[in-house]
Design a protein around this motif. Structure first.
Motif, PDB file in Angstrom:
ATOM      1  N   LEU A 183       0.837  -1.199   0.000  1.00  0.00           N
ATOM      2  CA  LEU A 183       0.000   0.000   0.000  1.00  0.00           C
ATOM      3  C   LEU A 183       0.869   1.245   0.000  1.00  0.00           C
ATOM      4  O   LEU A 183       1.876   1.314   0.723  1.00  0.00           O
ATOM      5  CB  LEU A 183      -0.908   0.031   1.240  1.00  0.00           C
ATOM      6  N   PRO A 184       0.496   2.251  -0.804  1.00  0.00           N
ATOM      7  CA  PRO A 184       1.215   3.531  -0.726  1.00  0.00           C
ATOM      8  C   PRO A 184       0.968   4.181   0.632  1.00  0.00           C
ATOM      9  O   PRO A 184      -0.005   3.872   1.327  1.00  0.00           O
ATOM     10  CB  PRO A 184       0.581   4.354  -1.858  1.00  0.00           C
ATOM     11  N   LEU A 185       1.851   5.083   1.008  1.00  0.00           N
ATOM     12  CA  LEU A 185       1.776   5.705   2.330  1.00  0.00           C
ATOM     13  C   LEU A 185       0.443   6.398   2.552  1.00  0.00           C
ATOM     14  O   LEU A 185      -0.163   6.273   3.618  1.00  0.00           O
ATOM     15  CB  LEU A 185       2.934   6.703   2.493  1.00  0.00           C
ATOM     16  N   TRP A 186      -0.045   7.133   1.537  1.00  0.00           N
ATOM     17  CA  TRP A 186      -1.280   7.890   1.715  1.00  0.00           C
ATOM     18  C   TRP A 186      -2.467   6.963   1.982  1.00  0.00           C
ATOM     19  O   TRP A 186      -3.356   7.287   2.779  1.00  0.00           O
ATOM     20  CB  TRP A 186      -1.556   8.752   0.468  1.00  0.00           C
ATOM     21  N   LEU A 187      -2.454   5.785   1.345  1.00  0.00           N
ATOM     22  CA  LEU A 187      -3.553   4.845   1.554  1.00  0.00           C
ATOM     23  C   LEU A 187      -3.452   4.190   2.932  1.00  0.00           C
ATOM     24  O   LEU A 187      -4.472   3.965   3.594  1.00  0.00           O
ATOM     25  CB  LEU A 187      -3.544   3.781   0.462  1.00  0.00           C
ATOM     26  N   ILE A 189      -2.228   5.590   5.598  1.00  0.00           N
ATOM     27  CA  ILE A 189      -2.695   6.603   6.546  1.00  0.00           C
ATOM     28  C   ILE A 189      -4.214   6.705   6.510  1.00  0.00           C
ATOM     29  O   ILE A 189      -4.887   6.773   7.545  1.00  0.00           O
ATOM     30  CB  ILE A 189      -2.051   7.970   6.245  1.00  0.00           C
ATOM     31  N   GLY A 190      -4.770   6.690   5.289  1.00  0.00           N
ATOM     32  CA  GLY A 190      -6.222   6.779   5.141  1.00  0.00           C
ATOM     33  C   GLY A 190      -6.948   5.622   5.797  1.00  0.00           C
ATOM     34  O   GLY A 190      -7.955   5.801   6.481  1.00  0.00           O
ATOM     35  N   LEU A 191      -6.419   4.401   5.595  1.00  0.00           N
ATOM     36  CA  LEU A 191      -7.038   3.226   6.204  1.00  0.00           C
ATOM     37  C   LEU A 191      -6.925   3.276   7.728  1.00  0.00           C
ATOM     38  O   LEU A 191      -7.828   2.822   8.438  1.00  0.00           O
ATOM     39  CB  LEU A 191      -6.388   1.958   5.666  1.00  0.00           C
ATOM     40  N   GLY A 192      -5.816   3.827   8.221  1.00  0.00           N
ATOM     41  CA  GLY A 192      -5.664   3.982   9.664  1.00  0.00           C
ATOM     42  C   GLY A 192      -6.700   4.921  10.244  1.00  0.00           C
ATOM     43  O   GLY A 192      -7.279   4.657  11.308  1.00  0.00           O
ATOM     44  N   LEU A 193      -6.966   6.020   9.533  1.00  0.00           N
ATOM     45  CA  LEU A 193      -7.985   6.973   9.988  1.00  0.00           C
ATOM     46  C   LEU A 193      -9.383   6.351   9.938  1.00  0.00           C
ATOM     47  O   LEU A 193     -10.193   6.556  10.843  1.00  0.00           O
ATOM     48  CB  LEU A 193      -7.936   8.237   9.122  1.00  0.00           C
ATOM     49  N   VAL A 194      -9.647   5.589   8.882  1.00  0.00           N
ATOM     50  CA  VAL A 194     -10.948   4.918   8.768  1.00  0.00           C
ATOM     51  C   VAL A 194     -11.132   3.917   9.901  1.00  0.00           C
ATOM     52  O   VAL A 194     -12.209   3.816  10.497  1.00  0.00           O
ATOM     53  CB  VAL A 194     -11.073   4.226   7.395  1.00  0.00           C
ATOM     54  N   ALA A 195     -10.079   3.169  10.231  1.00  0.00           N
ATOM     55  CA  ALA A 195     -10.156   2.201  11.328  1.00  0.00           C
ATOM     56  C   ALA A 195     -10.401   2.905  12.657  1.00  0.00           C
ATOM     57  O   ALA A 195     -11.168   2.414  13.505  1.00  0.00           O
ATOM     58  CB  ALA A 195      -8.877   1.371  11.398  1.00  0.00           C
ATOM     59  N   ALA A 196      -9.779   4.068  12.835  1.00  0.00           N
ATOM     60  CA  ALA A 196      -9.996   4.834  14.069  1.00  0.00           C
ATOM     61  C   ALA A 196     -11.448   5.312  14.164  1.00  0.00           C
ATOM     62  O   ALA A 196     -12.070   5.249  15.231  1.00  0.00           O
ATOM     63  CB  ALA A 196      -9.040   6.020  14.123  1.00  0.00           C
ATOM     64  N   LEU A 197     -11.992   5.777  13.040  1.00  0.00           N
ATOM     65  CA  LEU A 197     -13.395   6.204  13.025  1.00  0.00           C
ATOM     66  C   LEU A 197     -14.328   5.028  13.299  1.00  0.00           C
ATOM     67  O   LEU A 197     -15.331   5.165  14.016  1.00  0.00           O
ATOM     68  CB  LEU A 197     -13.730   6.844  11.673  1.00  0.00           C
ATOM     69  N   ALA A 198     -13.985   3.868  12.728  1.00  0.00           N
ATOM     70  CA  ALA A 198     -14.804   2.678  12.945  1.00  0.00           C
ATOM     71  C   ALA A 198     -14.777   2.259  14.418  1.00  0.00           C
ATOM     72  O   ALA A 198     -15.811   1.894  14.987  1.00  0.00           O
ATOM     73  CB  ALA A 198     -14.312   1.535  12.065  1.00  0.00           C
ATOM     74  N   SER A 199     -13.614   2.326  15.043  1.00  0.00           N
ATOM     75  CA  SER A 199     -13.511   1.990  16.464  1.00  0.00           C
ATOM     76  C   SER A 199     -14.287   2.978  17.316  1.00  0.00           C
ATOM     77  O   SER A 199     -14.917   2.597  18.303  1.00  0.00           O
ATOM     78  CB  SER A 199     -12.043   1.962  16.900  1.00  0.00           C
ATOM     79  N   THR A 200     -14.253   4.257  16.928  1.00  0.00           N
ATOM     80  CA  THR A 200     -15.011   5.271  17.663  1.00  0.00           C
ATOM     81  C   THR A 200     -16.501   5.014  17.544  1.00  0.00           C
ATOM     82  O   THR A 200     -17.246   5.099  18.531  1.00  0.00           O
ATOM     83  CB  THR A 200     -14.676   6.671  17.120  1.00  0.00           C
ATOM     84  N   GLU A 201     -16.954   4.679  16.340  1.00  0.00           N
ATOM     85  CA  GLU A 201     -18.378   4.397  16.130  1.00  0.00           C
ATOM     86  C   GLU A 201     -18.821   3.207  16.968  1.00  0.00           C
ATOM     87  O   GLU A 201     -19.887   3.223  17.588  1.00  0.00           O
ATOM     88  CB  GLU A 201     -18.632   4.129  14.644  1.00  0.00           C
TER      89      GLU A 201
END
Length: 217
Positions: A183-187, A189-201
């Motif tokens: 995975l490229p770096l930007w992706l 990072i993006g997946l990490g942010l999505v996982a954080a949002l999913a954990s928050t939800e």
């Protein structure tokens, strides 16, 4: 045996509250405060309202999240998470994750569990109200959260497995090992942010499974 030992240890951590009144929930506290309520009756049928107030940024000197218990609106006890507060007919159990609470229940002496009710102004209360008003959309969001975390779990397992499989004695047996997904770096990072949002939800609904939600932590 181990669970009972942990429970006794948590009870020993309890400190007396200072009697100050519980503060109203404010909108700017949505991302850092959890507030739950529950009425509990004693053996005579007299009810007391208990409130659990947890502020993620309010930690002790060791970095543990502090849990404040209020009885009839006044601070009754303080502990750190995970916390166990003995009350009439049982105990209130509170556990926290990096994204909110993963447990806030009253457990009776008979072992019956009741989840405490989130304050209507809190993020958990707003999520519960959304679930009541838009159950199908709420269910879809829950499914998306699970899928996002499963992707995170898969990537995490790859990060753990590849270095292990490259250890010389193992690599000699199975040959060169390369990651299945690059995975490229930007992706990443993006997946990490999505996982954080999913954990928050999921934390807003107090849904927690260590093997799943650990990917967002």
């Amino acid at each position: 045996m181990f669970k009972q030992w942990r429970r006794q240890r948590a009870v020993r951590r309890i400190e007396a509250g200072d009697g100050r009144p519980v503060k109203r929930f404010r909108w700017w506290q949505l991302l850092g405060r959890s507030l739950f309520h529950l009425e509990i009756a004693d053996s005579t049928g007299r009810c007391s309202e208990y409130s659990v107030d947890v502020r993620q940024w309010k930690t002790d000197e060791n970095g543990y999240v502090k849990v404040f218990l209020y009885r009839n609106g006044l601070q009754h006890a303080v502990s750190r998470a995970p916390a166990v507060f003995p009350v009439e007919g049982g105990a209130i159990e509170v556990a926290a994750s990096n994204f909110g609470l993963k447990r806030c229940h009253f457990v009776s002496d008979a072992g019956v569990e009741r989840q405490m009710h989130p304050d209507v102004h809190s993020a958990e209360g707003r999520r519960a109200r959304f679930d009541e008003r838009r159950p199908q959309l709420s269910r879809l969001i829950g499914i998306v959260s699970i899928v996002a975390l499963l992707v995170g779990v898969g990537l995490l397992l790859q990060q753990i497995a590849v270095p292990i499989l490259r250890i010389p004695p193992i690599a000699e047996q199975i040959g060169p090992v390369e990651p299945l997904i690059h995975l490229p770096l930007w992706l990443s990072i993006g997946l990490g942010l999505v996982a954080a949002l999913a954990s928050t939800e999921r934390a807003l609904r107090m849904r927690y499974r260590w093997w799943l939600d650990a990917a967002g932590n």
